[in-house]
Design a protein around this motif. Structure first.
Motif, PDB file in Angstrom:
ATOM      1  N   LEU A 143      -6.493   1.509  11.212  1.00 29.46           N
ATOM      2  CA  LEU A 143      -6.825   0.383  10.364  1.00 29.46           C
ATOM      3  C   LEU A 143      -6.769   0.561   8.968  1.00 29.46           C
ATOM      4  O   LEU A 143      -7.192   1.587   8.581  1.00 29.46           O
ATOM      5  CB  LEU A 143      -8.255   0.096  10.884  1.00 29.46           C
ATOM      6  CG  LEU A 143      -8.898  -1.359  10.549  1.00 29.46           C
ATOM      7  CD1 LEU A 143      -8.418  -2.638  11.357  1.00 29.46           C
ATOM      8  CD2 LEU A 143     -10.328  -1.552  10.357  1.00 29.46           C
ATOM      9  N   LEU A 144      -6.550  -0.383   8.284  1.00 23.65           N
ATOM     10  CA  LEU A 144      -6.126  -0.162   6.881  1.00 23.65           C
ATOM     11  C   LEU A 144      -7.564  -0.749   6.255  1.00 23.65           C
ATOM     12  O   LEU A 144      -8.116  -1.979   6.574  1.00 23.65           O
ATOM     13  CB  LEU A 144      -5.115  -1.274   6.418  1.00 23.65           C
ATOM     14  CG  LEU A 144      -5.259  -1.236   4.729  1.00 23.65           C
ATOM     15  CD1 LEU A 144      -4.855   0.090   4.179  1.00 23.65           C
ATOM     16  CD2 LEU A 144      -3.776  -2.193   4.453  1.00 23.65           C
ATOM     17  N   ARG A 145      -8.263   0.236   5.790  1.00 21.27           N
ATOM     18  CA  ARG A 145      -9.646   0.007   5.346  1.00 21.27           C
ATOM     19  C   ARG A 145      -9.566  -0.608   3.993  1.00 21.27           C
ATOM     20  O   ARG A 145     -10.224  -1.537   3.582  1.00 21.27           O
ATOM     21  CB  ARG A 145     -10.297   1.443   5.034  1.00 21.27           C
ATOM     22  CG  ARG A 145     -11.872   1.287   5.116  1.00 21.27           C
ATOM     23  CD  ARG A 145     -12.434   2.723   5.254  1.00 21.27           C
ATOM     24  NE  ARG A 145     -14.131   2.443   5.016  1.00 21.27           N
ATOM     25  CZ  ARG A 145     -14.667   3.432   4.754  1.00 21.27           C
ATOM     26  NH1 ARG A 145     -14.213   4.811   4.937  1.00 21.27           N
ATOM     27  NH2 ARG A 145     -15.952   3.321   4.654  1.00 21.27           N
ATOM     28  N   TYR A 146      -8.915  -0.054   2.960  1.00 22.30           N
ATOM     29  CA  TYR A 146      -8.716  -0.751   1.780  1.00 22.30           C
ATOM     30  C   TYR A 146      -7.301  -0.191   0.782  1.00 22.30           C
ATOM     31  O   TYR A 146      -7.020   0.967   1.147  1.00 22.30           O
ATOM     32  CB  TYR A 146      -9.942  -0.870   0.853  1.00 22.30           C
ATOM     33  CG  TYR A 146     -10.497   0.595   0.345  1.00 22.30           C
ATOM     34  CD1 TYR A 146      -9.982   1.264  -0.630  1.00 22.30           C
ATOM     35  CD2 TYR A 146     -11.677   1.160   1.246  1.00 22.30           C
ATOM     36  CE1 TYR A 146     -10.459   2.492  -1.072  1.00 22.30           C
ATOM     37  CE2 TYR A 146     -12.169   2.284   0.845  1.00 22.30           C
ATOM     38  CZ  TYR A 146     -11.642   3.129  -0.495  1.00 22.30           C
ATOM     39  OH  TYR A 146     -12.050   4.259  -0.716  1.00 22.30           O
ATOM     40  N   VAL A 147      -7.238  -0.675  -0.102  1.00 21.51           N
ATOM     41  CA  VAL A 147      -6.025  -0.316  -1.082  1.00 21.51           C
ATOM     42  C   VAL A 147      -6.631   0.123  -2.322  1.00 21.51           C
ATOM     43  O   VAL A 147      -7.472  -0.157  -2.698  1.00 21.51           O
ATOM     44  CB  VAL A 147      -4.972  -1.218  -1.283  1.00 21.51           C
ATOM     45  CG1 VAL A 147      -3.705  -0.754  -2.036  1.00 21.51           C
ATOM     46  CG2 VAL A 147      -4.457  -1.991  -0.009  1.00 21.51           C
ATOM     47  N   SER A 148      -6.184   1.314  -2.671  1.00 20.77           N
ATOM     48  CA  SER A 148      -7.028   1.943  -3.826  1.00 20.77           C
ATOM     49  C   SER A 148      -5.943   2.640  -4.812  1.00 20.77           C
ATOM     50  O   SER A 148      -4.877   3.124  -4.288  1.00 20.77           O
ATOM     51  CB  SER A 148      -8.055   2.961  -3.240  1.00 20.77           C
ATOM     52  OG  SER A 148      -8.666   3.554  -4.474  1.00 20.77           O
ATOM     53  N   VAL A 149      -6.364   2.769  -5.864  1.00 21.06           N
ATOM     54  CA  VAL A 149      -5.926   3.560  -7.006  1.00 21.06           C
ATOM     55  C   VAL A 149      -6.454   4.884  -7.523  1.00 21.06           C
ATOM     56  O   VAL A 149      -7.596   4.720  -8.004  1.00 21.06           O
ATOM     57  CB  VAL A 149      -5.284   2.533  -8.208  1.00 21.06           C
ATOM     58  CG1 VAL A 149      -4.556   3.578  -9.100  1.00 21.06           C
ATOM     59  CG2 VAL A 149      -4.655   1.486  -7.695  1.00 21.06           C
ATOM     60  N   ASP A 150      -5.847   6.044  -7.075  1.00 21.30           N
ATOM     61  CA  ASP A 150      -6.405   7.266  -7.483  1.00 21.30           C
ATOM     62  C   ASP A 150      -5.671   8.012  -8.540  1.00 21.30           C
ATOM     63  O   ASP A 150      -4.530   8.018  -8.437  1.00 21.30           O
ATOM     64  CB  ASP A 150      -6.733   8.129  -6.047  1.00 21.30           C
ATOM     65  CG  ASP A 150      -7.438   9.321  -6.561  1.00 21.30           C
ATOM     66  OD1 ASP A 150      -6.851  10.287  -6.540  1.00 21.30           O
ATOM     67  OD2 ASP A 150      -8.792   9.368  -6.436  1.00 21.30           O
ATOM     68  N   PRO A 151      -6.449   8.739  -9.432  1.00 16.44           N
ATOM     69  CA  PRO A 151      -5.616   9.390 -10.621  1.00 16.44           C
ATOM     70  C   PRO A 151      -4.793  10.599  -9.938  1.00 16.44           C
ATOM     71  O   PRO A 151      -3.623  10.788 -10.329  1.00 16.44           O
ATOM     72  CB  PRO A 151      -6.740  10.294 -11.415  1.00 16.44           C
ATOM     73  CG  PRO A 151      -7.978   9.208 -11.222  1.00 16.44           C
ATOM     74  CD  PRO A 151      -7.604   8.640  -9.742  1.00 16.44           C
ATOM     75  N   GLN A 152      -5.005  11.187  -8.663  1.00 18.25           N
ATOM     76  CA  GLN A 152      -4.450  12.055  -8.078  1.00 18.25           C
ATOM     77  C   GLN A 152      -3.316  11.705  -6.954  1.00 18.25           C
ATOM     78  O   GLN A 152      -2.415  12.092  -7.149  1.00 18.25           O
ATOM     79  CB  GLN A 152      -5.478  12.966  -7.245  1.00 18.25           C
ATOM     80  CG  GLN A 152      -4.657  14.302  -6.411  1.00 18.25           C
ATOM     81  CD  GLN A 152      -5.809  15.055  -5.526  1.00 18.25           C
ATOM     82  OE1 GLN A 152      -7.003  14.825  -5.578  1.00 18.25           O
ATOM     83  NE2 GLN A 152      -5.184  15.854  -4.738  1.00 18.25           N
ATOM     84  N   TYR A 153      -3.765  10.505  -6.340  1.00 13.64           N
ATOM     85  CA  TYR A 153      -2.870  10.087  -5.212  1.00 13.64           C
ATOM     86  C   TYR A 153      -1.773   9.029  -5.801  1.00 13.64           C
ATOM     87  O   TYR A 153      -0.827   8.540  -5.095  1.00 13.64           O
ATOM     88  CB  TYR A 153      -3.564   9.859  -4.156  1.00 13.64           C
ATOM     89  CG  TYR A 153      -4.403  10.884  -3.421  1.00 13.64           C
ATOM     90  CD1 TYR A 153      -3.480  11.956  -2.705  1.00 13.64           C
ATOM     91  CD2 TYR A 153      -5.586  10.868  -3.095  1.00 13.64           C
ATOM     92  CE1 TYR A 153      -4.114  13.056  -2.249  1.00 13.64           C
ATOM     93  CE2 TYR A 153      -6.361  11.971  -2.520  1.00 13.64           C
ATOM     94  CZ  TYR A 153      -5.537  13.076  -2.223  1.00 13.64           C
ATOM     95  OH  TYR A 153      -6.020  14.089  -1.434  1.00 13.64           O
ATOM     96  N   GLY A 154      -2.267   8.438  -7.083  1.00  9.87           N
ATOM     97  CA  GLY A 154      -1.830   7.068  -7.220  1.00  9.87           C
ATOM     98  C   GLY A 154      -2.117   5.859  -6.364  1.00  9.87           C
ATOM     99  O   GLY A 154      -3.419   5.918  -5.920  1.00  9.87           O
ATOM    100  N   LEU A 155      -1.206   4.861  -6.190  1.00  6.53           N
ATOM    101  CA  LEU A 155      -1.606   3.867  -5.213  1.00  6.53           C
ATOM    102  C   LEU A 155      -1.326   4.386  -3.866  1.00  6.53           C
ATOM    103  O   LEU A 155      -0.373   4.676  -3.490  1.00  6.53           O
ATOM    104  CB  LEU A 155      -0.448   2.717  -5.476  1.00  6.53           C
ATOM    105  CG  LEU A 155      -0.872   1.308  -4.797  1.00  6.53           C
ATOM    106  CD1 LEU A 155      -2.239   0.765  -5.155  1.00  6.53           C
ATOM    107  CD2 LEU A 155       0.361   0.332  -4.872  1.00  6.53           C
ATOM    108  N   PHE A 156      -2.538   4.269  -3.219  1.00 11.49           N
ATOM    109  CA  PHE A 156      -2.621   4.743  -1.609  1.00 11.49           C
ATOM    110  C   PHE A 156      -3.328   3.938  -0.818  1.00 11.49           C
ATOM    111  O   PHE A 156      -4.257   2.887  -0.985  1.00 11.49           O
ATOM    112  CB  PHE A 156      -3.058   6.173  -1.546  1.00 11.49           C
ATOM    113  CG  PHE A 156      -4.554   6.399  -1.869  1.00 11.49           C
ATOM    114  CD1 PHE A 156      -5.183   6.662  -0.631  1.00 11.49           C
ATOM    115  CD2 PHE A 156      -4.971   6.442  -3.154  1.00 11.49           C
ATOM    116  CE1 PHE A 156      -6.556   6.606  -0.731  1.00 11.49           C
ATOM    117  CE2 PHE A 156      -6.315   6.669  -3.289  1.00 11.49           C
ATOM    118  CZ  PHE A 156      -7.111   6.656  -1.979  1.00 11.49           C
TER     119      PHE A 156
END
Length: 387
Positions: free
Chosen positions: A197-210
Motif C-alpha cells: 500500500l502506498l502510505r505517502y509520498v515524501s521528499v528526503d535529503p538522502q533518498y530524494g522523492l520516494f
C-alpha cells in the motif's frame, strides 16, 4: 536563442511534463539569470508570444512614496545585517525628475536583452533551466503519486540495505518498505515482485522523492479485499472497518444495503477462494469476516466470535462494554496471547471487559435429519443479551 521555445517544448516532451510547466520553468530561469547579471533586488517580468515563439524580458520599477519601507532591503545575517536600496522601487521625488506626470503605483519598464551579456548569460541560463525543469519533473511526479496514496502498488525489489529496508522500483520512482512496515516473517530478495500500500509520498535529503510503502496497515487488507471481491469494488458490499495484527490474524466488518446480497459469502467466495487469495498475499494471515450492525451490543458480540457470550452491557459515552461469559468460552474470547479480544476492541472501538459467570455454553445441536430446528417463542435468551 531564436529557437529556444522549440527547445523547451522538446524538453517537455522528452521529460514527460506538460508544456505549461516547461514554460513556467523557462520563465523562472530567465528571471533568475537576469537577476544574477544585474541585482538580486531587481524585479523582472517575462512575456512569451506563442504565435511568433519569441520571448521578452523587462525590468520593472514601481514608483512608491519617498518614505516607503520597500525602498530598502535587508541583507546579511544576524549581527551583520544592513539595508541597501532596492532596484525594484523608485521614490516619487526621483521619478518626477524623469516624468512629472508619474504617480505612486506607476510602473517603469526597461527591456533587458539577455544576448548582450554573452557566454555568462548562456551558462547561467542553462544551469537555471536545468534546475527548474528538474523541479517541475519532481512536482509532476509528486502530484501523480499523491493521488494514488491509499492504493496498492506493484513493484520489483531492487535491493535490501543494511537496516533491512526493502527498496522497490515502482514506475519512475523508488519505494521504501521499512522493517516496521513489513509483515513479520516476510523476507524478500532482489528481483521479487511485491504488492504494498502506498502510505505517502515524501521528499528526503538522502533518498530524494520516494514512496513510503506498507504491508501492515489495515488499509492494505481493505484494498486487497476490494481487488479480490467485485462486490466490494462496485460498492455493493461496504467495508466498515478492519483491524489487523499483521501476519497473525485480522477481522473485517462488512455491510450491504441490498437484501439479496450476503456480505460474508461475497467476501469469502466459493470454497473460500477469495479470502484465501488475500490471506496468501498477507503471509497466511487468518481473516475473520463479520457482518456489521449499527447496534453496538450485536456488533461487539459478533466481533468476539467464535466465543459465545451470555449477556452484554454497553456504555456508549465511555465506549466500554462489559460482557458476561462462561468459563469454557472465555479462552476463545481472549484468544491466543489476547489476540481475539484485542482485534474485537480495535474493530468496534470499544474497550471490552470480560466477566466470567458460572455455567457451560453449548451450541444447539443440528437436527439429525437436517430438517428445520424446532421453533420457540421463549425470548428470555434475547432479553438476557441486553442486560
Amino acid at each position: 536563442m531564436e529557437k529556444i521555445l522549440d527547445i523547451i517544448e522538446a524538453i517537455a516532451h522528452e521529460k514527460n511534463i506538460s508544456r505549461e510547466h516547461a514554460i513556467e520553468a523557462f520563465k523562472e530561469a530567465l528571471t533568475n539569470t537576469a537577476k544574477k547579471l544585474t541585482s538580486f533586488t531587481s524585479n523582472f517580468e517575462v512575456t512569451i508570444d506563442n504565435d511568433t515563439k519569441t520571448y521578452s524580458i523587462h525590468k520593472v520599477i514601481t514608483v512608491v512614496a519617498d518614505d516607503d519601507e520597500q525602498l530598502y532591503v535587508e541583507v546579511g545575517k544576524d549581527d551583520h545585517k544592513e539595508k541597501i536600496l532596492s532596484d525594484a522601487f523608485m521614490p516619487l521625488s526621483e521619478a518626477k525628475e524623469f516624468d512629472d506626470s508619474l504617480e505612486i503605483g506607476d510602473k517603469l519598464t526597461e527591456e533587458f536583452i539577455l544576448e548582450e551579456h554573452g557566454r555568462t548569460a548562456s551558462a547561467n541560463l542553462f544551469r537555471e533551466l536545468e534546475y527548474h525543469i528538474q523541479r517541475r519533473i519532481e512536482q509532476d511526479l509528486f502530484e501523480k503519486y499523491r493521488e494514488k496514496v491509499g492504493s496498492v502498488m506493484l513493484g520489483t525489489v531492487n535491493r535490501i540495505d543494511a537496516d533491512d529496508n526493502t527498496h522497490v522500483e515502482i514506475g519512475e520512482l523508488k519505494g521504501i518498505l521499512t522493517l516496521r512496515n513489513r509483515i513479520k516473517g516476510e523476507k524478500f530478495k532482489r528481483g521479487d515482485t511485491i504488492r504494498a500500500l502506498l502510505r505517502y509520498v515524501s521528499v528526503d535529503p538522502q533518498y530524494g522523492l520516494f514512496l513510503e510503502l506498507t504491508r501492515t496497515s489495515p488499509k492494505f487488507l481493505e484494498a486487497l479485499m476490494a481487488s479480490e471481491v467485485p462486490e466490494i469494488a462496485d460498492g455493493v458490499v461496504e467495508i466498515v472497518n478492519a483491524a489487523r495484527i499483521p501476519g497473525e490474524r485480522a477481522k473485517i466488518a462488512l455491510k450491504t444495503d441490498q437484501m439479496n446480497v450476503d456480505p460474508i459469502g461475497a467476501a469469502v467466495g466459493v470454497k473460500g477462494v477469495r479470502i484465501n487469495a488475500v490471506s496468501e498475499e498477507l503471509n497466511g494471515e487468518n481473516i475473520d469476516c463479520i457482518e456489521y450492525s449499527p447496534i453496538p451490543e450485536i456488533f461487539i458480540t459478533r466481533a468476539l466470535s467464535p466465543a459465545i457470550t451470555q449477556s452484554i452491557k454497553v456504555d456508549q459515552e465511555e465506549k466500554k462494554a462489559v460482557i458476561n461469559i462462561t468459563g469454557d468460552q472465555k479462552a476463545k474470547a481472549i484468544g491466543k496471547s489476547g489476540i481475539n479480544i484485542r482485534l474485537a476492541s480495535m474493530l468496534t472501538g470499544y474497550t471490552i471487559e470480560l466477566n466470567e459467570v458460572e455455567g457451560v455454553t453449548e451450541r444447539q445441536p443440528e437436527s439429525a435429519k437436517g430438517g428445520e430446528a424446532d421453533k420457540t417463542k421463549d425470548t428470555s435468551a434475547l432479553a438476557d443479551l441486553f442486560k
